[in-house]
Design a protein around this motif. Structure first.
Motif, PDB file in Angstrom:
ATOM      1  N   SER A 179      26.782  22.449  27.291  1.00  0.00           N
ATOM      2  CA  SER A 179      27.137  21.944  26.076  1.00  0.00           C
ATOM      3  C   SER A 179      28.339  20.929  26.241  1.00  0.00           C
ATOM      4  O   SER A 179      28.282  19.688  25.735  1.00  0.00           O
ATOM      5  CB  SER A 179      27.723  22.835  25.108  1.00  0.00           C
ATOM      6  N   VAL A 180      29.297  20.927  27.058  1.00  0.00           N
ATOM      7  CA  VAL A 180      30.510  20.185  27.169  1.00  0.00           C
ATOM      8  C   VAL A 180      29.958  18.937  27.959  1.00  0.00           C
ATOM      9  O   VAL A 180      30.357  17.780  27.525  1.00  0.00           O
ATOM     10  CB  VAL A 180      31.700  20.787  27.991  1.00  0.00           C
ATOM     11  N   VAL A 181      29.355  18.709  28.940  1.00  0.00           N
ATOM     12  CA  VAL A 181      28.772  17.858  29.522  1.00  0.00           C
ATOM     13  C   VAL A 181      27.876  17.013  28.735  1.00  0.00           C
ATOM     14  O   VAL A 181      27.995  15.750  28.719  1.00  0.00           O
ATOM     15  CB  VAL A 181      28.125  18.408  31.020  1.00  0.00           C
ATOM     16  N   THR A 182      27.010  17.603  28.065  1.00  0.00           N
ATOM     17  CA  THR A 182      26.165  17.101  26.997  1.00  0.00           C
ATOM     18  C   THR A 182      27.002  16.192  25.992  1.00  0.00           C
ATOM     19  O   THR A 182      26.648  15.195  25.774  1.00  0.00           O
ATOM     20  CB  THR A 182      25.387  17.967  26.454  1.00  0.00           C
ATOM     21  N   LEU A 183      28.021  16.693  25.450  1.00  0.00           N
ATOM     22  CA  LEU A 183      28.655  16.481  24.431  1.00  0.00           C
ATOM     23  C   LEU A 183      29.637  15.206  24.900  1.00  0.00           C
ATOM     24  O   LEU A 183      29.831  14.151  24.437  1.00  0.00           O
ATOM     25  CB  LEU A 183      29.813  17.316  23.810  1.00  0.00           C
ATOM     26  N   ALA A 184      29.847  15.062  26.240  1.00  0.00           N
ATOM     27  CA  ALA A 184      30.460  13.840  27.082  1.00  0.00           C
ATOM     28  C   ALA A 184      29.465  12.602  26.755  1.00  0.00           C
ATOM     29  O   ALA A 184      29.687  11.379  26.610  1.00  0.00           O
ATOM     30  CB  ALA A 184      30.893  14.173  28.174  1.00  0.00           C
ATOM     31  N   ALA A 185      28.161  12.959  27.248  1.00  0.00           N
ATOM     32  CA  ALA A 185      27.106  11.996  27.030  1.00  0.00           C
ATOM     33  C   ALA A 185      26.942  11.604  25.520  1.00  0.00           C
ATOM     34  O   ALA A 185      26.788  10.314  25.331  1.00  0.00           O
ATOM     35  CB  ALA A 185      25.813  12.359  27.764  1.00  0.00           C
ATOM     36  N   VAL A 186      26.892  12.440  24.773  1.00  0.00           N
ATOM     37  CA  VAL A 186      26.824  12.045  23.443  1.00  0.00           C
ATOM     38  C   VAL A 186      28.060  11.041  22.893  1.00  0.00           C
ATOM     39  O   VAL A 186      28.182  10.261  22.123  1.00  0.00           O
ATOM     40  CB  VAL A 186      26.788  13.374  22.468  1.00  0.00           C
ATOM     41  N   ALA A 187      29.309  11.414  23.332  1.00  0.00           N
ATOM     42  CA  ALA A 187      30.551  10.719  22.991  1.00  0.00           C
ATOM     43  C   ALA A 187      30.462   9.313  23.487  1.00  0.00           C
ATOM     44  O   ALA A 187      30.830   8.500  22.577  1.00  0.00           O
ATOM     45  CB  ALA A 187      31.647  11.393  23.616  1.00  0.00           C
ATOM     46  N   ALA A 188      29.773   9.153  24.554  1.00  0.00           N
ATOM     47  CA  ALA A 188      29.649   7.972  25.111  1.00  0.00           C
ATOM     48  C   ALA A 188      28.587   6.944  24.524  1.00  0.00           C
ATOM     49  O   ALA A 188      28.699   5.792  24.635  1.00  0.00           O
ATOM     50  CB  ALA A 188      29.467   7.810  26.812  1.00  0.00           C
ATOM     51  N   SER A 189      27.693   7.606  23.789  1.00  0.00           N
ATOM     52  CA  SER A 189      26.576   7.048  22.966  1.00  0.00           C
ATOM     53  C   SER A 189      26.656   6.701  21.575  1.00  0.00           C
ATOM     54  O   SER A 189      25.691   6.233  20.904  1.00  0.00           O
ATOM     55  CB  SER A 189      25.481   7.797  23.385  1.00  0.00           C
ATOM     56  N   THR A 190      27.910   7.251  21.048  1.00  0.00           N
ATOM     57  CA  THR A 190      28.280   7.190  19.745  1.00  0.00           C
ATOM     58  C   THR A 190      29.747   6.596  19.339  1.00  0.00           C
ATOM     59  O   THR A 190      30.427   6.413  20.154  1.00  0.00           O
ATOM     60  CB  THR A 190      28.137   8.576  18.928  1.00  0.00           C
ATOM     61  N   ARG A 191      29.738   6.336  18.215  1.00  0.00           N
ATOM     62  CA  ARG A 191      31.186   5.578  17.926  1.00  0.00           C
ATOM     63  C   ARG A 191      32.067   6.391  16.897  1.00  0.00           C
ATOM     64  O   ARG A 191      33.115   6.216  16.685  1.00  0.00           O
ATOM     65  CB  ARG A 191      31.028   4.103  17.614  1.00  0.00           C
ATOM     66  N   ARG A 192      31.214   6.888  15.786  1.00  0.00           N
ATOM     67  CA  ARG A 192      31.727   7.088  14.583  1.00  0.00           C
ATOM     68  C   ARG A 192      31.624   8.756  14.381  1.00  0.00           C
ATOM     69  O   ARG A 192      32.786   9.365  13.755  1.00  0.00           O
ATOM     70  CB  ARG A 192      31.165   6.704  13.390  1.00  0.00           C
ATOM     71  N   VAL A 193      30.599   9.349  14.750  1.00  0.00           N
ATOM     72  CA  VAL A 193      30.553  10.638  14.227  1.00  0.00           C
ATOM     73  C   VAL A 193      31.375  11.616  14.827  1.00  0.00           C
ATOM     74  O   VAL A 193      31.736  11.506  15.979  1.00  0.00           O
ATOM     75  CB  VAL A 193      28.972  11.151  14.418  1.00  0.00           C
ATOM     76  N   SER A 194      31.586  13.028  14.182  1.00  0.00           N
ATOM     77  CA  SER A 194      32.306  13.939  14.707  1.00  0.00           C
ATOM     78  C   SER A 194      31.539  14.558  15.714  1.00  0.00           C
ATOM     79  O   SER A 194      30.327  14.295  15.592  1.00  0.00           O
ATOM     80  CB  SER A 194      32.923  14.958  13.983  1.00  0.00           C
ATOM     81  N   LEU A 195      31.851  15.249  16.795  1.00  0.00           N
ATOM     82  CA  LEU A 195      30.785  15.922  17.576  1.00  0.00           C
ATOM     83  C   LEU A 195      31.657  17.227  18.282  1.00  0.00           C
ATOM     84  O   LEU A 195      32.680  17.435  18.267  1.00  0.00           O
ATOM     85  CB  LEU A 195      30.549  15.044  18.776  1.00  0.00           C
ATOM     86  N   GLY A 196      30.607  18.289  18.573  1.00  0.00           N
ATOM     87  CA  GLY A 196      31.278  19.512  19.152  1.00  0.00           C
ATOM     88  C   GLY A 196      30.067  20.407  19.238  1.00  0.00           C
ATOM     89  O   GLY A 196      29.192  20.311  18.878  1.00  0.00           O
ATOM     90  N   PRO A 197      30.422  21.695  19.907  1.00  0.00           N
ATOM     91  CA  PRO A 197      29.535  22.663  20.144  1.00  0.00           C
ATOM     92  C   PRO A 197      29.475  23.751  18.833  1.00  0.00           C
ATOM     93  O   PRO A 197      30.757  23.700  18.294  1.00  0.00           O
ATOM     94  CB  PRO A 197      30.380  23.491  21.346  1.00  0.00           C
ATOM     95  N   CYS A 198      28.616  24.126  18.577  1.00  0.00           N
ATOM     96  CA  CYS A 198      28.515  25.093  17.474  1.00  0.00           C
ATOM     97  C   CYS A 198      27.374  25.837  17.865  1.00  0.00           C
ATOM     98  O   CYS A 198      26.145  26.096  17.531  1.00  0.00           O
ATOM     99  CB  CYS A 198      27.938  24.319  16.317  1.00  0.00           C
ATOM    100  N   VAL A 199      27.676  27.046  18.407  1.00  0.00           N
ATOM    101  CA  VAL A 199      29.168  27.491  18.800  1.00  0.00           C
ATOM    102  C   VAL A 199      29.402  27.658  20.415  1.00  0.00           C
ATOM    103  O   VAL A 199      28.376  28.077  21.083  1.00  0.00           O
ATOM    104  CB  VAL A 199      29.755  28.670  18.185  1.00  0.00           C
ATOM    105  N   LEU A 200      30.530  27.395  20.940  1.00  0.00           N
ATOM    106  CA  LEU A 200      30.939  27.433  22.319  1.00  0.00           C
ATOM    107  C   LEU A 200      31.078  29.022  22.540  1.00  0.00           C
ATOM    108  O   LEU A 200      32.301  29.506  21.804  1.00  0.00           O
ATOM    109  CB  LEU A 200      31.985  26.584  22.735  1.00  0.00           C
ATOM    110  N   LEU A 201      30.528  29.596  23.735  1.00  0.00           N
ATOM    111  CA  LEU A 201      30.845  31.250  23.944  1.00  0.00           C
ATOM    112  C   LEU A 201      32.221  31.113  25.008  1.00  0.00           C
ATOM    113  O   LEU A 201      31.878  31.059  26.031  1.00  0.00           O
ATOM    114  CB  LEU A 201      29.757  31.685  24.529  1.00  0.00           C
ATOM    115  N   PHE A 202      33.363  31.077  24.085  1.00  0.00           N
ATOM    116  CA  PHE A 202      34.534  31.108  25.055  1.00  0.00           C
ATOM    117  C   PHE A 202      34.735  32.152  26.022  1.00  0.00           C
ATOM    118  O   PHE A 202      35.467  32.050  27.111  1.00  0.00           O
ATOM    119  CB  PHE A 202      35.838  31.067  24.062  1.00  0.00           C
TER     120      PHE A 202
END
Length: 295
Positions: free
Chosen positions: A44-67
């Motif tokens: 999930s965290v690596v995937t979100l890095a790719a999502v962050a690089a591909s978007t500009r406005r939306v919030s993003l995150g894991p739902c939910v991260l198994l801490f």
């Protein structure tokens, strides 16, 4: 997200979906998290890095991260770095997990200890990111004190944990009446902690399926069971399904119960996924935005 033809993980579909969500007016995009799962999943965290690089406005995150499955120092460094690449956009859902015991066994975390382990990791990660008392006198950079942590879970222990450590709570597979009862308990806990005046959002992760005009109903419960690999069975009443009017009406019941955020998860994550994203954006989201803002 898997390729509908092969069943293999398809990163291009993840990025396409995130971009489509941003273009069509969604506020955020979120991904699930498991280290081991009956179906292929990206980390999930690596995937979100790719999502962050591909978007500009939306919030993003894991739902939910198994801490409980993560090392606090490594996780804090990952989340701080992700927040640096997506300033002000990272929101972290936090869960206990346990539906797939094999991943806890593989990570060396006793299943019975996962709640306490999650609390410990969350405290340490928040401290490291926020500049509080450091873990073993260790300091990390970059910090990310503005990241929100939204805790999940519906049992009493999970709700007390959310009230104590969370900036908000995300419910899952609860009917509106059950959501309302748990929300009331959360607010009671916040009052007992002397934090009644602090902001604390209460939302729902809701599997959803909008029926297309002229097509029969689809069992969102069955689709969700296939997606999650569950064999327990889910009652249809916990899913938001129907034509756009039905979907808006059911979401309004959650809003009237105090739900301040909807995380809509299309039950069809195969060929129909992007179509569901578009239908929701076109025929549901504008009407949700007309709901009065809670005072």
């Amino acid at each position: 997200m898997a390729n509908p033809d092969t069943g293999a993980v398809d990163p291009t579909r993840v990025i396409e979906s995130a971009r489509r969500a941003e273009e069509t007016g969604y506020d955020g995009v979120y991904v699930g998290d498991h280290l081991l799962h009956p179906h292929s999943m990206l980390e999930s965290v690596v995937t979100l890095a790719a999502v962050a690089a591909s978007t500009r406005r939306v919030s993003l995150g894991p739902c939910v991260l198994l801490f409980a499955l993560r090392h606090p120092l490594v996780l804090a460094k990952q989340l701080g770095t992700l927040a640096a690449f997506a300033p002000g956009r990272l929101r972290v859902g936090v869960g206990v997990g346990g539906e797939y015991p094999a991943e806890f066994d593989a990570a060396g975390v006793p299943l019975a200890h996962r709640g306490r382990r999650m609390e410990s990791v969350l405290r340490e990660v928040r401290s490291l990111l926020g500049g509080g008392p450091e873990l073993a006198d260790v300091a990390i950079e970059p910090k990310a004190p503005d990241v929100s942590f939204l805790l999940a879970g519906w049992k009493e222990a999970s709700l007390r944990r959310a009230a104590t450590y969370g900036d908000g709570w995300i419910g899952y597979l609860l009917a509106p009446e059950s959501f309302a009862r748990r929300r009331a308990f959360l607010l009671q806990c916040r009052a007992e902690l002397g934090r009644a005046d602090e902001g604390f959002g209460t939302g729902m992760l809701l599997p959803v399926h909008v029926h297309r005009q002229g097509h029969g109903q689809v069992s969102a419960a069955a689709a969700w069971a296939r997606l999650t690999g569950s064999t327990g069975g889910f009652p249809d009443r916990l899913f938001v399904t129907g034509d756009p009017d039905d979907v808006v009406g059911r979401l309004r019941r959650y809003w009237e119960a105090g739900c301040s955020e909807f995380i809509l998860a299309p039950a069809d994550q195969g060929r129909g996924y992007l179509e569901q994203v578009d239908i929701l954006a076109r025929e549901v989201l504008p009407r949700l935005r007309e709901f009065p803002v809670a005072s």
